[in-house]
Design an enzyme around this catalytic site. Structure first.
Site, PDB file in Angstrom:
ATOM      1  N   THR A   1       0.804  -1.228   0.000  1.00  0.00           N
ATOM      2  CA  THR A   1       0.000   0.000   0.000  1.00  0.00           C
ATOM      3  C   THR A   1       0.835   1.275   0.000  1.00  0.00           C
ATOM      4  O   THR A   1       1.923   1.320   0.588  1.00  0.00           O
ATOM      5  CB  THR A   1      -0.919   0.027   1.246  1.00  0.00           C
ATOM      6  OG1 THR A   1      -1.397   1.357   1.446  1.00  0.00           O
ATOM      7  CG2 THR A   1      -0.198  -0.388   2.515  1.00  0.00           C
TER       8      THR A   1
ATOM      9  N   GLU B   1       0.204   3.639   1.755  1.00  0.00           N
ATOM     10  CA  GLU B   1       0.281   4.064   3.155  1.00  0.00           C
ATOM     11  C   GLU B   1       1.706   3.841   3.703  1.00  0.00           C
ATOM     12  O   GLU B   1       2.114   4.500   4.650  1.00  0.00           O
ATOM     13  CB  GLU B   1      -0.760   3.279   3.964  1.00  0.00           C
ATOM     14  CG  GLU B   1      -0.915   3.670   5.418  1.00  0.00           C
ATOM     15  CD  GLU B   1      -1.579   5.018   5.690  1.00  0.00           C
ATOM     16  OE1 GLU B   1      -2.202   5.592   4.770  1.00  0.00           O
ATOM     17  OE2 GLU B   1      -1.457   5.507   6.830  1.00  0.00           O
TER      18      GLU B   1
ATOM     19  N   TYR C   1      -1.136   0.538  10.914  1.00  0.00           N
ATOM     20  CA  TYR C   1      -1.472  -0.191   9.681  1.00  0.00           C
ATOM     21  C   TYR C   1      -0.310  -0.128   8.694  1.00  0.00           C
ATOM     22  O   TYR C   1       0.101  -1.146   8.129  1.00  0.00           O
ATOM     23  CB  TYR C   1      -2.745   0.410   9.073  1.00  0.00           C
ATOM     24  CG  TYR C   1      -3.021  -0.031   7.646  1.00  0.00           C
ATOM     25  CD1 TYR C   1      -3.592  -1.272   7.381  1.00  0.00           C
ATOM     26  CD2 TYR C   1      -2.721   0.801   6.562  1.00  0.00           C
ATOM     27  CE1 TYR C   1      -3.843  -1.673   6.071  1.00  0.00           C
ATOM     28  CE2 TYR C   1      -2.973   0.414   5.267  1.00  0.00           C
ATOM     29  CZ  TYR C   1      -3.535  -0.822   5.019  1.00  0.00           C
ATOM     30  OH  TYR C   1      -3.779  -1.209   3.722  1.00  0.00           O
TER      31      TYR C   1
ATOM     32  N   LYS D   1       1.889  -3.281   7.308  1.00  0.00           N
ATOM     33  CA  LYS D   1       1.961  -3.563   5.868  1.00  0.00           C
ATOM     34  C   LYS D   1       3.405  -3.529   5.369  1.00  0.00           C
ATOM     35  O   LYS D   1       3.761  -4.242   4.431  1.00  0.00           O
ATOM     36  CB  LYS D   1       1.111  -2.552   5.099  1.00  0.00           C
ATOM     37  CG  LYS D   1      -0.372  -2.870   5.125  1.00  0.00           C
ATOM     38  CD  LYS D   1      -0.673  -4.041   4.200  1.00  0.00           C
ATOM     39  CE  LYS D   1      -2.159  -4.289   4.051  1.00  0.00           C
ATOM     40  NZ  LYS D   1      -2.454  -5.368   3.112  1.00  0.00           N
TER      41      LYS D   1
HETATM   42  P1  NAP Z   1     -11.378  -4.539   2.649  1.00  0.00           P
HETATM   43  O1  NAP Z   1     -12.597  -4.250   1.831  1.00  0.00           O
HETATM   44  O2  NAP Z   1     -11.269  -3.973   4.011  1.00  0.00           O
HETATM   45  O3  NAP Z   1     -11.257  -6.149   2.753  1.00  0.00           O
HETATM   46  C1  NAP Z   1     -10.447  -6.762   3.708  1.00  0.00           C
HETATM   47  C2  NAP Z   1     -10.696  -8.265   3.669  1.00  0.00           C
HETATM   48  O4  NAP Z   1      -9.851  -8.897   4.648  1.00  0.00           O
HETATM   49  C3  NAP Z   1     -12.128  -8.685   4.013  1.00  0.00           C
HETATM   50  O5  NAP Z   1     -12.502  -9.747   3.156  1.00  0.00           O
HETATM   51  C4  NAP Z   1     -12.003  -9.196   5.441  1.00  0.00           C
HETATM   52  O6  NAP Z   1     -12.957 -10.163   5.773  1.00  0.00           O
HETATM   53  C5  NAP Z   1     -10.633  -9.843   5.359  1.00  0.00           C
HETATM   54  N1  NAP Z   1     -10.059 -10.122   6.675  1.00  0.00           N
HETATM   55  C6  NAP Z   1      -9.967  -9.269   7.742  1.00  0.00           C
HETATM   56  N2  NAP Z   1      -9.398  -9.890   8.789  1.00  0.00           N
HETATM   57  C7  NAP Z   1      -9.119 -11.159   8.381  1.00  0.00           C
HETATM   58  C8  NAP Z   1      -8.538 -12.285   9.021  1.00  0.00           C
HETATM   59  N3  NAP Z   1      -8.118 -12.233  10.289  1.00  0.00           N
HETATM   60  N4  NAP Z   1      -8.412 -13.425   8.313  1.00  0.00           N
HETATM   61  C9  NAP Z   1      -8.836 -13.499   7.019  1.00  0.00           C
HETATM   62  N5  NAP Z   1      -9.395 -12.470   6.362  1.00  0.00           N
HETATM   63  C10 NAP Z   1      -9.542 -11.303   7.040  1.00  0.00           C
HETATM   64  O7  NAP Z   1     -10.053  -4.119   1.867  1.00  0.00           O
HETATM   65  P2  NAP Z   1      -9.854  -3.790   0.295  1.00  0.00           P
HETATM   66  O8  NAP Z   1     -10.096  -2.357   0.073  1.00  0.00           O
HETATM   67  O9  NAP Z   1     -10.567  -4.816  -0.509  1.00  0.00           O
HETATM   68  O10 NAP Z   1      -8.284  -3.996   0.174  1.00  0.00           O
HETATM   69  C11 NAP Z   1      -7.733  -5.261  -0.155  1.00  0.00           C
HETATM   70  C12 NAP Z   1      -6.300  -5.311   0.341  1.00  0.00           C
HETATM   71  O11 NAP Z   1      -5.548  -4.300  -0.289  1.00  0.00           O
HETATM   72  C13 NAP Z   1      -6.117  -5.096   1.839  1.00  0.00           C
HETATM   73  O12 NAP Z   1      -5.038  -5.881   2.255  1.00  0.00           O
HETATM   74  C14 NAP Z   1      -5.760  -3.628   1.944  1.00  0.00           C
HETATM   75  O13 NAP Z   1      -5.017  -3.385   3.117  1.00  0.00           O
HETATM   76  C15 NAP Z   1      -4.943  -3.448   0.684  1.00  0.00           C
HETATM   77  N6  NAP Z   1      -4.952  -2.118   0.076  1.00  0.00           N
HETATM   78  C16 NAP Z   1      -6.120  -1.494  -0.176  1.00  0.00           C
HETATM   79  C17 NAP Z   1      -6.119  -0.258  -0.804  1.00  0.00           C
HETATM   80  C18 NAP Z   1      -7.408   0.463  -1.123  1.00  0.00           C
HETATM   81  O14 NAP Z   1      -7.337   1.672  -1.382  1.00  0.00           O
HETATM   82  N7  NAP Z   1      -8.543  -0.219  -1.156  1.00  0.00           N
HETATM   83  C19 NAP Z   1      -4.903   0.319  -1.180  1.00  0.00           C
HETATM   84  C20 NAP Z   1      -3.719  -0.364  -0.921  1.00  0.00           C
HETATM   85  C21 NAP Z   1      -3.765  -1.603  -0.307  1.00  0.00           C
HETATM   86  P3  NAP Z   1     -14.389  -9.730   6.427  1.00  0.00           P
HETATM   87  O15 NAP Z   1     -15.160  -9.124   5.299  1.00  0.00           O
HETATM   88  O16 NAP Z   1     -14.961 -11.003   6.882  1.00  0.00           O
HETATM   89  O17 NAP Z   1     -14.070  -8.781   7.531  1.00  0.00           O
HETATM   90  N1  GDD Z   2     -12.106   7.595   6.740  1.00  0.00           N
HETATM   91  C1  GDD Z   2     -12.169   8.942   6.855  1.00  0.00           C
HETATM   92  N2  GDD Z   2     -13.257   9.493   7.451  1.00  0.00           N
HETATM   93  N3  GDD Z   2     -11.161   9.683   6.360  1.00  0.00           N
HETATM   94  C2  GDD Z   2     -11.259  11.034   6.454  1.00  0.00           C
HETATM   95  C3  GDD Z   2     -12.356  11.658   7.052  1.00  0.00           C
HETATM   96  C4  GDD Z   2     -13.399  10.860   7.590  1.00  0.00           C
HETATM   97  O1  GDD Z   2     -14.389  11.340   8.134  1.00  0.00           O
HETATM   98  N4  GDD Z   2     -12.162  13.002   6.982  1.00  0.00           N
HETATM   99  C5  GDD Z   2     -10.993  13.198   6.364  1.00  0.00           C
HETATM  100  N5  GDD Z   2     -10.436  12.009   6.055  1.00  0.00           N
HETATM  101  C6  GDD Z   2      -9.131  11.826   5.416  1.00  0.00           C
HETATM  102  C7  GDD Z   2      -8.195  10.894   6.202  1.00  0.00           C
HETATM  103  O2  GDD Z   2      -7.622  11.595   7.316  1.00  0.00           O
HETATM  104  C8  GDD Z   2      -7.193  10.553   5.103  1.00  0.00           C
HETATM  105  O3  GDD Z   2      -6.227  11.574   4.990  1.00  0.00           O
HETATM  106  C9  GDD Z   2      -8.062  10.542   3.832  1.00  0.00           C
HETATM  107  O4  GDD Z   2      -9.294  11.185   4.168  1.00  0.00           O
HETATM  108  C10 GDD Z   2      -8.362   9.151   3.280  1.00  0.00           C
HETATM  109  O5  GDD Z   2      -8.863   8.352   4.334  1.00  0.00           O
HETATM  110  P1  GDD Z   2      -9.451   6.874   4.055  1.00  0.00           P
HETATM  111  O6  GDD Z   2     -10.471   6.923   2.987  1.00  0.00           O
HETATM  112  O7  GDD Z   2      -9.835   6.296   5.374  1.00  0.00           O
HETATM  113  O8  GDD Z   2      -8.206   6.096   3.401  1.00  0.00           O
HETATM  114  P2  GDD Z   2      -6.672   5.998   3.822  1.00  0.00           P
HETATM  115  O9  GDD Z   2      -5.892   6.782   2.802  1.00  0.00           O
HETATM  116  O10 GDD Z   2      -6.460   6.306   5.240  1.00  0.00           O
HETATM  117  O11 GDD Z   2      -6.394   4.434   3.629  1.00  0.00           O
HETATM  118  C11 GDD Z   2      -6.888   3.740   2.464  1.00  0.00           C
HETATM  119  O12 GDD Z   2      -5.913   3.783   1.452  1.00  0.00           O
HETATM  120  C12 GDD Z   2      -4.690   3.100   1.744  1.00  0.00           C
HETATM  121  C13 GDD Z   2      -3.779   3.277   0.527  1.00  0.00           C
HETATM  122  O13 GDD Z   2      -3.147   4.532   0.602  1.00  0.00           O
HETATM  123  C14 GDD Z   2      -7.213   2.307   2.893  1.00  0.00           C
HETATM  124  O14 GDD Z   2      -7.866   1.655   1.836  1.00  0.00           O
HETATM  125  C15 GDD Z   2      -5.954   1.525   3.224  1.00  0.00           C
HETATM  126  O15 GDD Z   2      -6.289   0.161   3.453  1.00  0.00           O
HETATM  127  C16 GDD Z   2      -5.006   1.648   2.025  1.00  0.00           C
HETATM  128  O16 GDD Z   2      -3.831   0.919   2.269  1.00  0.00           O
END
Ligand code: NAP
Ligand code: GDD
Length: 320
Positions: free
Chosen positions: A126, A128, A150, A154
């Site tokens: 990520t 992050e 987190y 990661k």
């Molecule tokens: P998400 O919607 O939060 O999905 C997370 C998944 O992990 C869910 O299926 C959850 O299952 C499962 N999980 C949680 N705890 C677990 C455990 N102990 N054992 C097995 N499975 C578990 O995340 P996403 O947005 O699809 O992201 C997918 C991956 O990419 C994650 O690793 C995230 O950190 C990474 N990532 C995401 C982003 C982004 O912007 N979306 C960016 C960079 C990296 P439940 O549904 O049952 O809770």
């Molecule tokens: N969630 C949330 N809620 N974020 C807020 C809010 C609020 O009310 N107000 C402002 N923000 C700002 C957060 O402080 C952050 O700077 C930004 O919005 C994005 O927040 P999120 O959408 O929660 O995502 P993230 O960037 O912290 O993390 C996501 O992206 C990562 C990749 O860069 C997640 O998907 C992580 O799992 C992923 O790795």
């Protein structure tokens, strides 16, 4: 012969889109399903693929369940998408986050080594991990500086992936994905929190939207584009690490403006700043450079932020 894939995090946003893609490509898809008190498969259902995944009970913190999942699925490709993925929660549950999002990846890598070290591995790394950014545009050579438990967890998983590749010659790749969103995004993340609120305000069900730091900037793309990059990495001859991003960064404020405007509303009339949503340490800005992925994999994003946010607002309006 069709290939077998095992997906952890199969019930998450990316899990659902990846399952759909793999099925379209003719894979037999297995999902690691963590036991929950309530139904967690709604995303797979929304994409119409729930019945086509073979679920295997398991948890990333239980390596025996992962060994069993590897044996049962006879996976050729393993996508480790499972995580405690919400940054905010990682400050209140840092140990759980480390165990699931950090050690969990090592558990998967070990299960691959034990059962089939020819299986290809994808780690969901990520942006992050860049945290307090050390370069204006982050690419594969930018030093990491995580800013949340987190991000720290990661980073451990990321380096474990690199280390297992170098130590044991595993085909282990890491996708350093920047934020990616969709109508299937969890409602705690800021884009979906905003699009859900816009829909509710439009329908008269909500009066205001409370947010934290709306000056934060993110490089947001569409999840459907990003799961394609995961698959492409595992088709490459050699494993490697790739930044996946759009190369455009936008403030949370501008994203709100887009979402409210799409519904004919002005965000300034509804958004209130609430200190409760500020984080102990913030990632102020992320901006990725996906040049390597384009050159080596031929990957490019296909969806603009405006299209993405419109798609999400429309989906939330439909759901109401
Ligand atoms: P998400 O919607 O939060 O999905 C997370 C998944 O992990 C869910 O299926 C959850 O299952 C499962 N999980 C949680 N705890 C677990 C455990 N102990 N054992 C097995 N499975 C578990 O995340 P996403 O947005 O699809 O992201 C997918 C991956 O990419 C994650 O690793 C995230 O950190 C990474 N990532 C995401 C982003 C982004 O912007 N979306 C960016 C960079 C990296 P439940 O549904 O049952 O809770
Ligand atoms: N969630 C949330 N809620 N974020 C807020 C809010 C609020 O009310 N107000 C402002 N923000 C700002 C957060 O402080 C952050 O700077 C930004 O919005 C994005 O927040 P999120 O959408 O929660 O995502 P993230 O960037 O912290 O993390 C996501 O992206 C990562 C990749 O860069 C997640 O998907 C992580 O799992 C992923 O790795």
């Amino acid at each position: 012969m069709s290939k077998n894939a095992l997906v952890t995090g199969v019930t998450g946003q990316d899990g659902a889109y990846l399952v759909k893609l793999l099925l379209e490509k003719g894979y037999n898809v297995y999902g690691l399903l963590a036991r929950r008190g309530s139904d967690s498969t709604w995303r797979l259902r929304e994409l119409g693929v729930e019945g086509e995944v073979t679920m295997i009970d398991g948890d990333l913190t239980d390596v025996t369940s992962l060994i069993r999942a590897m044996a049962v699925s006879r996976a050729d490709e393993v996508y480790n998408l499972g995580a405690q993925s919400f940054v905010g929660t990682s400050w209140t549950q840092p140990v759980l986050t480390a165990q699931v999002s950090g050690v969990g990846a090592i558990n998967v890598l070990e299960s691959i080594r034990i059962v089939n070290d020819k299986a290809r591995f994808y780690q969901a790394s990520t942006s992050e991990m860049f945290g307090l950014i050390q370069a204006d545009r982050q690419d594969e050579s930018t030093p990491f500086y995580p800013r949340s438990p987190y991000g720290v967890a990661k980073l451990m998983a990321h380096w474990a992936t690199v280390n297992y590749r170098e130590s044991f010659n595993l085909h282990a790749s890491s996708g350093i994905l920047f934020n990616h969103e969709s109508p299937l995004r969890g409602p705690e993340f800021v884009t979906r929190k905003v699009t859900q609120a816009v829909a509710r305000i439009k329908k008269g069900l909500q009066k205001e939207l409370r947010l934290g730091n709306i000056d934060a900037k993110r490089d947001w793309g569409f999840a459907g584009d990003y799961v394609r990059a995961m698959w492409m990495m595992l088709q490459a001859d050699k494993p490697d690490d790739y930044v996946i991003a759009t190369g455009v960064t936008t403030t949370v404020r501008q994203m709100c403006e887009l979402a409210f405007r799409h519904a004919g509303l002005n965000y300034e009339d509804y958004v209130k700043i609430d200190p409760a949503f500020f984080r102990p340490a913030e990632v102020d800005v992320l901006l990725g450079n996906p040049a390597k992925a384009k050159a080596a994999l031929g990957w490019e994003p296909s969806t603009s932020l405006e299209e993405l946010i419109s798609m999400m607002v429309d989906a939330d309006l439909r759901r109401l």
